[in-house]
Design a protein around this motif. Structure first.
Motif, short mmCIF file in Angstrom:
data_model
loop_
_atom_site.label_atom_id
_atom_site.label_comp_id
_atom_site.label_asym_id
_atom_site.label_seq_id
_atom_site.Cartn_x
_atom_site.Cartn_y
_atom_site.Cartn_z
N LYS A 22 -7.44 -11.24 4.01
CA LYS A 22 -8.78 -10.89 3.53
C LYS A 22 -8.92 -9.42 3.14
CE LYS A 22 -10.96 -10.12 8.06
NZ LYS A 22 -11.97 -10.64 9.00
N ARG A 23 -7.85 -8.61 3.35
CA ARG A 23 -7.89 -7.22 2.86
C ARG A 23 -7.41 -7.25 1.42
NH1 ARG A 23 -4.98 -2.73 6.27
NH2 ARG A 23 -7.00 -2.45 7.27
N LYS A 24 -8.35 -7.23 0.49
CA LYS A 24 -8.07 -7.52 -0.91
C LYS A 24 -7.02 -6.59 -1.50
CE LYS A 24 -10.64 -9.00 -5.00
NZ LYS A 24 -12.00 -9.14 -5.59
N GLU A 25 -7.09 -5.30 -1.15
CA GLU A 25 -6.18 -4.33 -1.76
C GLU A 25 -4.76 -4.40 -1.21
OE1 GLU A 25 -8.22 -2.19 1.70
OE2 GLU A 25 -8.70 -3.70 0.19
N ARG B 216 0.82 -1.21 0.00
CA ARG B 216 0.00 0.00 0.00
C ARG B 216 0.85 1.25 0.00
NH1 ARG B 216 -3.50 -0.36 5.25
NH2 ARG B 216 -3.94 1.78 4.63
N LYS B 217 0.26 2.35 -0.43
CA LYS B 217 0.88 3.65 -0.35
C LYS B 217 0.25 4.45 0.79
CE LYS B 217 3.78 3.18 -3.74
NZ LYS B 217 5.22 3.12 -3.46
N VAL B 218 0.98 5.43 1.30
CA VAL B 218 0.51 6.24 2.41
C VAL B 218 -0.06 7.54 1.87
CG1 VAL B 218 1.18 7.40 4.56
CG2 VAL B 218 2.27 5.25 3.91
N SER B 219 -1.28 7.86 2.28
CA SER B 219 -1.93 9.10 1.86
C SER B 219 -1.56 10.23 2.82
CB SER B 219 -3.45 8.94 1.83
OG SER B 219 -3.96 8.78 3.15
N TYR B 220 -1.89 11.43 2.44
CA TYR B 220 -1.66 12.60 3.30
C TYR B 220 -2.36 12.42 4.64
CZ TYR B 220 -2.41 17.28 5.19
OH TYR B 220 -2.49 18.37 6.03
N GLU B 221 -3.64 12.02 4.58
CA GLU B 221 -4.42 11.86 5.81
C GLU B 221 -3.82 10.80 6.73
OE1 GLU B 221 -5.66 11.91 2.77
OE2 GLU B 221 -6.79 13.81 2.76
N VAL C 273 -8.33 -14.26 0.64
CA VAL C 273 -9.10 -15.31 1.29
C VAL C 273 -10.24 -14.64 2.07
CG1 VAL C 273 -9.04 -17.28 2.86
CG2 VAL C 273 -7.01 -16.71 1.52
N PRO C 274 -11.45 -14.61 1.51
CA PRO C 274 -12.56 -13.87 2.14
C PRO C 274 -13.24 -14.62 3.27
CG PRO C 274 -13.30 -14.83 0.08
CD PRO C 274 -11.84 -15.19 0.20
N ALA C 275 -12.47 -15.16 4.19
CA ALA C 275 -13.02 -15.90 5.32
C ALA C 275 -13.05 -14.98 6.54
CB ALA C 275 -12.18 -17.13 5.61
N PRO C 276 -14.12 -14.99 7.32
CA PRO C 276 -14.23 -14.08 8.47
C PRO C 276 -13.15 -14.30 9.53
CG PRO C 276 -16.00 -15.72 8.49
CD PRO C 276 -15.33 -15.83 7.16
N THR C 277 -12.63 -15.50 9.65
CA THR C 277 -11.62 -15.78 10.68
C THR C 277 -10.20 -15.45 10.22
OG1 THR C 277 -11.54 -18.08 9.90
CG2 THR C 277 -12.98 -17.60 11.77
N VAL C 278 -10.03 -15.15 8.94
CA VAL C 278 -8.71 -14.82 8.40
C VAL C 278 -8.39 -13.35 8.67
CG1 VAL C 278 -7.40 -14.55 6.24
CG2 VAL C 278 -8.70 -16.62 6.66
N SER C 279 -7.15 -13.05 9.05
CA SER C 279 -6.75 -11.67 9.32
C SER C 279 -6.59 -10.88 8.03
CB SER C 279 -5.43 -11.65 10.10
OG SER C 279 -5.59 -12.26 11.37
N ARG C 280 -6.60 -9.56 8.17
CA ARG C 280 -6.48 -8.70 6.98
C ARG C 280 -5.20 -9.00 6.22
NH1 ARG C 280 -9.43 -6.31 10.80
NH2 ARG C 280 -11.14 -4.92 10.21
N ILE C 281 -4.10 -9.08 6.92
CA ILE C 281 -2.84 -9.57 6.35
C ILE C 281 -2.44 -10.74 7.22
CG2 ILE C 281 -0.46 -9.02 5.73
CD1 ILE C 281 -1.23 -6.13 5.46
N HIS C 282 -2.64 -11.94 6.75
CA HIS C 282 -2.59 -13.12 7.60
C HIS C 282 -1.25 -13.87 7.54
CE1 HIS C 282 -4.97 -16.32 9.76
NE2 HIS C 282 -3.92 -17.04 9.38
N ALA C 283 -0.76 -14.11 6.33
CA ALA C 283 0.44 -14.94 6.18
C ALA C 283 1.18 -14.54 4.90
CB ALA C 283 0.07 -16.42 6.13
#
Length: 368
Positions: free
Chosen positions: A297-300, A71-76, A306-316
């Motif tokens: 599960k954080r697609k971007e 990801r890139k960092v925005s001003y905000e 992996v769109p599973a509810p128990t999976v972390s946004r950045i898991h592995a």
């Protein structure tokens, strides 16, 4: 060099830093273990026969290095990060803690996975001047800025330029940018009143007599440190390609062809070398590409979604080294398993053909 390792128990994940020798308890040990200080990673101390260990709880948090890998960092986002850091520094002053013990390295800075609130590791065994640590952090963040965000580039430029000054104050630069955005609300600006780094005698800002940020960008070559040195003007494409490489692992670069001045874009060949076959038809198969593959599960933010509810946004993550595929848990909430082995956070585990892999409750089979 710090001795750092990671451990998972039944309910929590820990980052463990170890002093090479056992020493008498000091004031700072008591402050960080007996109090919950704003923005500090919760810490527990364990003294052993020959050494002291500090257990920092990182459950539900992700390192800045991993969160911004894709990801890139925005001003905000940059402003909010700096406001958090300023509040943390102010809180440390209230407890009379030496700011030189903050570890401001991106791999040891943690963000809440939901709110992205900043958490910092305070390690009494770490010795580096806070100004030097902050300057290194500012350089890292400059390399992560979204180059299409003019306001972010402008603010990042001003931040780094001011950080080079001996009387730099983080509070002052945040205040000056807030005032420029909301001149009618100067008195309502919600910034801490205690200075964070060093007393300020003046803040250097861009003036009409200087070149514009875009003109300065055109002169940049090499690292962000050289960004502030006067260079022969380069095409803007050169700036973009070089900036993409700074601590980001980019494979895109430019090469001059002889004396023609032509620029060629080069990219590593992509190929599939690993397939993770999903055991659940609701989740897609994962095809690894290149030498590093993020899963979550954080697609971007990941390569394998992996769109599973128990999976972390950045898991592995899976990395390829010398023809071997290594699975690494990235401080996930619900864990990663390879075969019958439950991985500790950041533990590397080799994958075999046909091995069952589970990211929390999402199961796959590996085909090499």
């Amino acid at each position: 060099m710090m001795d750092v390792r990671y451990k998972r128990d039944l309910n929590s994940n820990y980052m463990i830093m170890t002093d090479a020798e056992k020493r008498e308890e000091i004031y700072e040990d008591r402050m960080i273990t007996e109090n919950r200080i704003y923005g500090f990673l919760p810490c527990v101390e364990q003294k052993k026969e020959k050494q002291t260990e500090y257990f920092y709880e990182i459950t539900g948090r992700q390192s800045m290095e991993l969160l911004y890998e894709r990801r890139k960092v925005s001003y905000e986002q940059l402003v909010e990060l700096l406001k958090d850091l300023l509040q943390i520094l102010n809180a440390s002053e209230e407890y009379l803690l030496n700011a030189d013990h903050f570890v401001l390295l991106p791999e040891y800075l943690y963000l809440d996975t939901r709110t992205e609130r900043l958490y910092v590791c305070y390690y009494p065994g770490y010795e580096k001047k806070i100004r030097e640590s902050f300057l290194d952090l500012a350089e890292y963040l400059m390399g992560k800025l979204d180059k299409s965000d003019r306001k972010g580039i402008e603010f990042g430029y001003d931040l780094y330029q001011c950080a080079l000054e001996p009387n730099f104050s983080l509070m002052e630069i945040l205040k000056s940018h807030t005032e420029m955005e909301n001149p009618e609300k100067n008195e309502e600006t919600a910034l801490p009143v205690v200075e964070a780094v060093e007393p300020v005698t003046g803040t250097q800002t861009l003036s009409s007599g200087k070149k514009s940020v875009q003109e300065e960008i055109l002169e940049k070559t090499g690292s962000w440190k050289n960004f502030f040195h006067k260079k022969k003007k380069q095409p803007v494409e050169t700036y973009v390609a070089e900036a993409d490489q700074i601590k980001s692992g980019s494979v895109l670069f430019l090469r001059e062809q002889g004396n023609t001045g032509e620029t060629t874009f080069l990219r590593e060949e992509k190929h599939y070398g690993l397939l993770l076959k999903s055991k659940n038809p609701d989740y897609p198969d994962l095809k690894m590409e290149g030498t590093s593959f993020l899963i979550g599960k954080r697609k971007e933010s990941v390569d394998g979604w992996v769109p599973a509810p128990t999976v972390s946004r950045i898991h592995a993550r899976i990395i390829k080294e010398e023809g071997c595929y290594l699975l690494e848990d990235l401080n996930s909430t619900n864990g990663t398993r390879a075969g019958q082995h439950q991985l500790n956070p950041y533990e590397l585990f080799p994958l075999d053909n046909g091995m069952r892999v589970a990211f929390a409750g999402a199961e796959y089979e590996a085909y090499l």
